[in-house]
Every structure is written in structure tokens, then in C-alpha cells.
Design a protein around this motif. Structure first.
Motif, short mmCIF file in Angstrom:
data_model
loop_
_atom_site.label_atom_id
_atom_site.label_comp_id
_atom_site.label_asym_id
_atom_site.label_seq_id
_atom_site.Cartn_x
_atom_site.Cartn_y
_atom_site.Cartn_z
N MET A 202 53.92 56.74 -32.01
CA MET A 202 53.04 55.58 -32.68
C MET A 202 53.31 54.75 -31.80
O MET A 202 52.63 53.54 -31.64
N TRP A 203 54.42 54.73 -31.10
CA TRP A 203 55.03 54.15 -30.44
C TRP A 203 54.67 53.85 -29.07
O TRP A 203 53.55 52.60 -28.51
N VAL A 204 53.81 55.03 -28.63
CA VAL A 204 52.75 54.83 -27.24
C VAL A 204 51.66 54.62 -27.40
O VAL A 204 50.57 53.69 -27.04
N SER A 205 51.04 54.72 -29.02
CA SER A 205 49.67 54.04 -29.36
C SER A 205 49.79 52.80 -28.99
O SER A 205 48.94 52.14 -29.62
N MET A 206 51.05 51.80 -29.73
CA MET A 206 50.67 50.76 -29.86
C MET A 206 50.60 50.18 -28.69
O MET A 206 49.90 48.83 -27.94
N VAL A 207 51.34 50.20 -27.40
CA VAL A 207 51.87 50.36 -25.80
C VAL A 207 49.85 50.63 -25.14
O VAL A 207 49.68 49.86 -24.23
N LYS A 208 49.42 52.10 -25.81
CA LYS A 208 47.87 52.74 -25.26
C LYS A 208 46.81 51.12 -25.72
O LYS A 208 45.77 51.19 -25.34
N LYS A 209 46.90 51.10 -27.07
CA LYS A 209 45.92 50.66 -27.66
C LYS A 209 45.95 48.95 -27.99
O LYS A 209 45.24 48.41 -28.07
N VAL A 210 47.48 48.34 -27.48
CA VAL A 210 47.33 47.14 -28.42
C VAL A 210 48.24 46.05 -26.99
O VAL A 210 47.50 45.25 -26.90
N TYR A 211 49.65 46.80 -26.60
CA TYR A 211 49.55 45.53 -25.66
C TYR A 211 49.74 46.57 -24.34
O TYR A 211 50.82 46.87 -23.37
N THR A 212 48.34 46.96 -24.18
CA THR A 212 47.77 47.45 -22.12
C THR A 212 48.18 46.49 -21.20
O THR A 212 48.31 48.07 -20.63
N LYS A 213 48.87 45.77 -21.77
CA LYS A 213 49.33 44.83 -20.35
C LYS A 213 50.19 45.36 -19.70
O LYS A 213 51.32 45.08 -18.53
N LEU A 214 51.38 46.14 -20.83
CA LEU A 214 52.92 46.76 -20.61
C LEU A 214 52.57 47.97 -20.41
O LEU A 214 53.16 48.94 -20.09
N ALA A 215 50.84 48.78 -20.23
CA ALA A 215 50.87 50.22 -19.84
C ALA A 215 51.57 50.37 -18.43
O ALA A 215 52.08 51.63 -18.82
N PRO A 216 51.71 50.12 -17.31
CA PRO A 216 52.05 50.27 -16.14
C PRO A 216 53.43 50.60 -16.33
O PRO A 216 54.50 51.30 -14.60
N HIS A 217 54.51 49.71 -16.95
CA HIS A 217 55.72 49.70 -17.33
C HIS A 217 56.41 50.88 -18.28
O HIS A 217 57.20 51.42 -18.12
N ILE A 218 55.06 51.84 -18.46
CA ILE A 218 55.45 52.84 -19.42
C ILE A 218 56.45 54.30 -19.16
O ILE A 218 55.41 54.46 -17.93
N THR A 219 56.86 54.69 -19.08
CA THR A 219 56.96 55.71 -17.83
C THR A 219 56.56 56.82 -17.93
O THR A 219 55.83 57.37 -18.74
N PRO A 220 55.22 57.73 -17.48
CA PRO A 220 55.09 59.03 -16.85
C PRO A 220 55.28 60.14 -17.83
O PRO A 220 55.59 61.38 -17.37
N SER A 221 56.18 60.18 -18.05
CA SER A 221 56.58 61.55 -19.21
C SER A 221 56.11 61.84 -20.86
O SER A 221 55.55 61.06 -21.64
N VAL A 222 56.03 63.18 -20.70
CA VAL A 222 55.10 63.55 -21.69
C VAL A 222 56.69 63.73 -22.66
O VAL A 222 57.87 63.71 -22.47
N SER A 223 55.82 63.32 -24.34
CA SER A 223 57.36 63.61 -25.30
C SER A 223 57.78 65.32 -24.84
O SER A 223 57.35 66.48 -24.61
N PRO A 224 59.18 65.67 -25.89
CA PRO A 224 59.94 66.76 -25.69
C PRO A 224 59.11 67.44 -26.02
O PRO A 224 59.00 68.43 -25.67
N MET A 225 58.43 67.65 -27.61
CA MET A 225 57.53 68.60 -27.58
C MET A 225 56.78 69.39 -26.88
O MET A 225 56.55 70.47 -26.79
N VAL A 226 56.12 68.55 -26.41
CA VAL A 226 54.99 68.80 -25.54
C VAL A 226 55.46 69.59 -24.01
O VAL A 226 54.69 70.60 -23.91
N ALA A 227 56.83 69.11 -23.96
CA ALA A 227 57.54 69.70 -22.18
C ALA A 227 57.34 71.81 -23.16
O ALA A 227 57.78 71.80 -22.60
N CYS A 228 58.21 70.95 -24.20
CA CYS A 228 58.79 72.10 -24.88
C CYS A 228 57.26 73.32 -24.75
O CYS A 228 57.92 75.00 -24.66
N GLY A 229 56.21 73.29 -25.59
CA GLY A 229 55.78 74.66 -25.55
C GLY A 229 55.34 74.52 -24.16
O GLY A 229 54.51 75.54 -24.22
N ARG A 230 55.12 73.85 -23.18
CA ARG A 230 54.27 73.95 -22.28
C ARG A 230 54.77 74.42 -21.00
O ARG A 230 54.72 75.68 -20.76
#
Length: 437
Positions: A202-230
Motif C-alpha cells: 500500500m505504501w509503495v502504491s501511494m508513492v508510485k501512483k499518487v506521490y510520483t515526484k517522490l519516486a526517485p527517492h524510493i529504494t529499488p528493493s523488492v519486498s521480503p516476500m518477493v526476495a524469499c520467493g525468488r
């Protein structure tokens, strides 16, 4: 029609599936409930658009008591994707909906439901020809009873047919390294800051879809769920992975195009409890099957402030001489997260590490938790204190796992090619440097 709830239907179908008579079970439910339960059966057995999670199963004109909106579901919707037609019925705007499931969690009339993904997996679990791993969110501790240890939970999941259980906290440890390295690289002077991309869709969705100007500040890591699955699929290429957590939104995250390779099925704590009840498994009565390797940092991801503390402690451990250490601020709940992001967008920078959780208290306050969030926080903190290492830098199991995944040094997590397994992009730049959505 009988008073069959969506949960009742799901439990009965799980029992029928494990008993080997799913078709008969479906027919019996239809005879009990009539045509009105058919939509529930459809989604309880994994039906519906494979790209979607949230569905409307019947019309709703209820006013749920809010003076400033037409109902709870509208108030809860992060993306304002819930509307009303001319008759006052709820309508989901598919173009805006992120399938976060917040509307489902507040709907009082079972007009909105989230798809259940477990039933199609039952035959695979019973057959046991394909290894199916359960990966369980850090918030699980204490959810199924304070006497249900991680070892007993692992044994209970194996009884269901899973090949094994992995605590996602172990991969949260790995991503803690990555977040610390990202901070080290991008925060070098006053005014620099990063938004952690960890944990909360939900936090990621806020940044990606609403507060898009802040997107360059978001760290490029997957979530722990995705990391574990991969990670599991890299070590066991033929495996299937099932994530178990407190969050409906994880069902939607698992379907996102750039990470859908990681997790095959998502079930919630509430659903797992229903599954245990349906097949007669009591985790508290299981024998111990202990294999706990995560550190304090990974375990406390489940509560607000846990990510910040884990990354801060790890940065101090691996970069003790860095002049600027982490100054973190957190928000939990959609309203607080919005305000924090709005302030950052307005230039009111009060920290250099921003952590947001869509649910009050963090994941321990998710829509499908089984215990009070305050109690969940207490148990998570206790479990964190029981760990043999404070940070992943002191955890020999994490370091060994990294080597098995091809990372000889911690700094390899900052190697673009090697770290693809744990990375994703949250925005693209056009020719003029503008963010392309």
C-alpha cells in the motif's frame, strides 16, 4: 438461503478438497445456499480474473454511517476506486483499483470479497510430487496461539502437505543489508533522503501512483516476500512458493508483472486458521521442528519502526564511520502515510529515512491478523530479543545463505547484475529526465 458466509463456504470447500470430493462439496453448498452462493463459491475456489484480487459479488446500497462518504469501503479506498452508480450501488473502478483489499476488510455486508487462492493448490500438496514451500511473514509469531512456536507451525504446515517452511524474516535480513547499502550510497549530505520500499504494497502504491515526484527517492528493493520467493526458486527451481501473511494486498503484489515470478499463491493468517480448522490440525499439538536462523532485525519488520531500526543498526555495524547515520521517521495507517508523503513533497524534510506502513501498528495490524495488534507487537519484539544476533552482519546463517545465492561479499548486493534477484524499478525516466508512468 442459509446463512452461509464467505468464510463458511471456504472452510467447507477446503475440507471437501482434502477429502477428495470437491465437486460433490460444491454441489452440496449450492443445494444449501441456492444461486446466491454461486458467486462466493466461484471466488473461494480461485475463480475470476487471474489478474485481480477484489471482486463485487452483490449490489450494496448500504450507508455505513459516515457523514463524509457513502460507506466504509469508499472511505477506506486509497485510490478512490470505489464509486456509486445512480441507484447507489457500489461500483469498483478497475482502472484505479490496486486490489489492496482495504475495502474488503471493512465491508460489513460481504458485498466485496477477495479471491481465495488455496483450493487449486490442494491437489499439488496432496500429491507431493512438486516441492511446495510455505514462506511466512514475520508477523506470524503468536498469531495462532502463544504456545504455537515457529517449530510447531512448521510441523503443522508440513502436515498440510508443504515441503518446508521458511521465515520471511531471514530474507528481510538480506534486504536490510541492501537497504543499508542504498542509504550509504544516496544519503551523503543534509537534505538527502530515501523512502524505503520494503514490506508494504500500500505504501509503495501511494508513492508510485499518487506521490510520483517522490519516486526517485524510493529504494529499488523488492519486498521480503518477493526476495524469499525468488531465493527459494533459485535454490529449488522446480518449487512452488506460498506466502502466508496478514495482508490481502500481498495477493495483488504477487501478481505485479515485474515480480510475479516469485510467489505462486498468497494466503492470509485468517485463511490459514480456517484451513487448519477444516482439516482438523491444531498447531499447538504438533511436535517441534526447529530451524530458526533470522536475526532481531528481520523479525521486527512486522511492526511499525522495525524496518528503520533494523537498517539503522545494520548501517552502524557495516558503515560505522559514515558521517550521516539514519534519522528515521515512520507513519502507519493510510492517513498518516499520506500526510508524511505530502509533507515530504512540500519540502518539509524532517528525516533521511522514511518508513510507511499502510496498517496501524504495521503488519501486526493487518486486516487478517488473528490477535490484537498491541499484543502482536509485544510478541514480535519478544521474538526479536530471542534471536542470537542483532543484525544480519552477525548472523552466520544469513551470510551462508548469501553465498549460496551467489553473493560472496555483502557489497555484492549493490552490484546491479548480481542483485537483480532482490531489485526492482519503481519509475522510468524519459528523455528529458521526467518520470514516465
Amino acid at each position: 438461503m442459509t446463512n452461509l458466509t464467505y468464510d463458511d463456504i471456504f472452510k467447507e470447500l477446503v475440507k471437501s478438497a482434502y477429502d477428495g470430493n470437491l465437486k460433490e462439496g460444491i454441489q452440496q453448498l449450492k443445494e444449501k445456499g441456492g444461486s446466491e452462493v454461486e458467486e462466493y463459491i466461484h471466488y473461494a475456489t480461485g475463480g475470476g480474473d487471474p489478474e485481480r484480487v477484489v471482486f463485487k459479488v452483490k449490489n450494496c446500497v448500504h450507508d455505513c454511517g459516515y457523514a463524509d462518504a457513502n460507506g466504509d469501503c469508499q472511505v477506506s479506498c486509497l485510490m478512490e476506486a470505489i464509486e456509486r452508480d445512480e441507484q447507489g450501488n457500489v461500483v469498483i473502478n478497475g482502472g484505479s483499483c490496486t486490489d489492496c483489499g482495504e475495502c474488503v476488510s471493512v465491508c460489513q455486508h460481504e458485498c466485496l470479497v477477495d479471491k481465495k487462492e488455496f483450493i487449486p493448490l490442494v491437489e499439488v500438496l496432496k500429491d507431493r510430487k512438486v516441492p511446495v514451500f510455505a514462506i511466512i511473514a514475520p508477523a506470524f509469531i503468536g498469531q495462532f496461539g502463544e504456545d504455537v512456536t515457529p517449530g510447531k507451525m512448521r510441523a503443522a504446515l508440513k502436515r498440510l502437505g508443504f515441503y518446508g517452511m521458511v521465515e520471511v524474516a531471514l530474507f528481510a535480513d538480506i534486504l536490510t543489508f541492501k537497504e543499508a547499502l542504498e542509504f550509504d550510497a544516496h544519503v551523503n549530505k543534509e537534505g538527502d533522503f530515501v523512502l524505503t520500499s520494503m514490506c508494504c504494497p500500500m505504501w509503495v502504491s501511494m508513492v508510485k501512483k499518487v506521490y510520483t515526484k517522490l519516486a526517485p527517492h524510493i529504494t529499488p528493493s523488492v519486498s521480503p516476500m518477493v526476495a524469499c520467493g525468488r531465493g527459494i526458486k533459485k535454490l529449488h527451481p522446480d518449487a512452488k512458493v506460498v506466502f502466508i501473511g496478514p495482508c490481502i494486498a500481498k495477493k495483488a503484489e504477487a501478481k505485479e508483472p515485474d515480480v510475479r515470478d516469485a510467489v505462486d499463491v498468497v494466503i492470509t493468517f485468517k485463511e490459514l486458521q480456517q484451513i487448519f480448522e477444516a482439516v482438523g490440525i491444531n498447531p499447538a499439538e504438533m511436535e517441534e521442528d526447529e530451524k530458526e536462523h533470522s536475526s532481531t532485525g528481520g523479525r521486527i519488520y512486522a511492526r511499525t519502526g522495525g524496518v528503520s531500526k533494523a537498517v539503522s543498526d545494520t548501517l552502524k555495524r557495516i558503515r560505522p564511520d559514515k558521517p550521516i547515520q539514519i534519522k528515521a521517521v515512520q507513519a502507519h495507517g493510510v492517513k498518516e502515510c499520506r500526510q508524511m508523503l505530502q509533507d515530504a513533497l512540500a519540502g518539509k524534510i524532517v528525516a533521511n529515512f522514511y518508513e510507511g506502513m499502510g496498517c496501524k501498528g504495521g503488519c501486526v495490524g493487518g486486516p487478517h491478523v488473528l490477535i490484537d495488534p498491541a499484543k502482536g507487537t509485544e510478541l514480535v519484539n519478544n521474538y526479536g530479543e530471542e534471536a542470537n544476533s542483532l543484525t544480519p552482519a552477525d548472523n552466520k546463517y544469513v551470510l551462508a545463505l548469501l553465498k549460496s545465492l551467489g553473493f560472496d561479499e555483502i557489497d555484492d548486493l549493490f552490484d546491479e547484475e548480481k542483485a537483480k534477484i532482490f531489485s526492482r524499478s519503481f519509475y522510468e525516466k524519459g528523455e528529458n529526465g521526467a518520470i514516465v508512468q
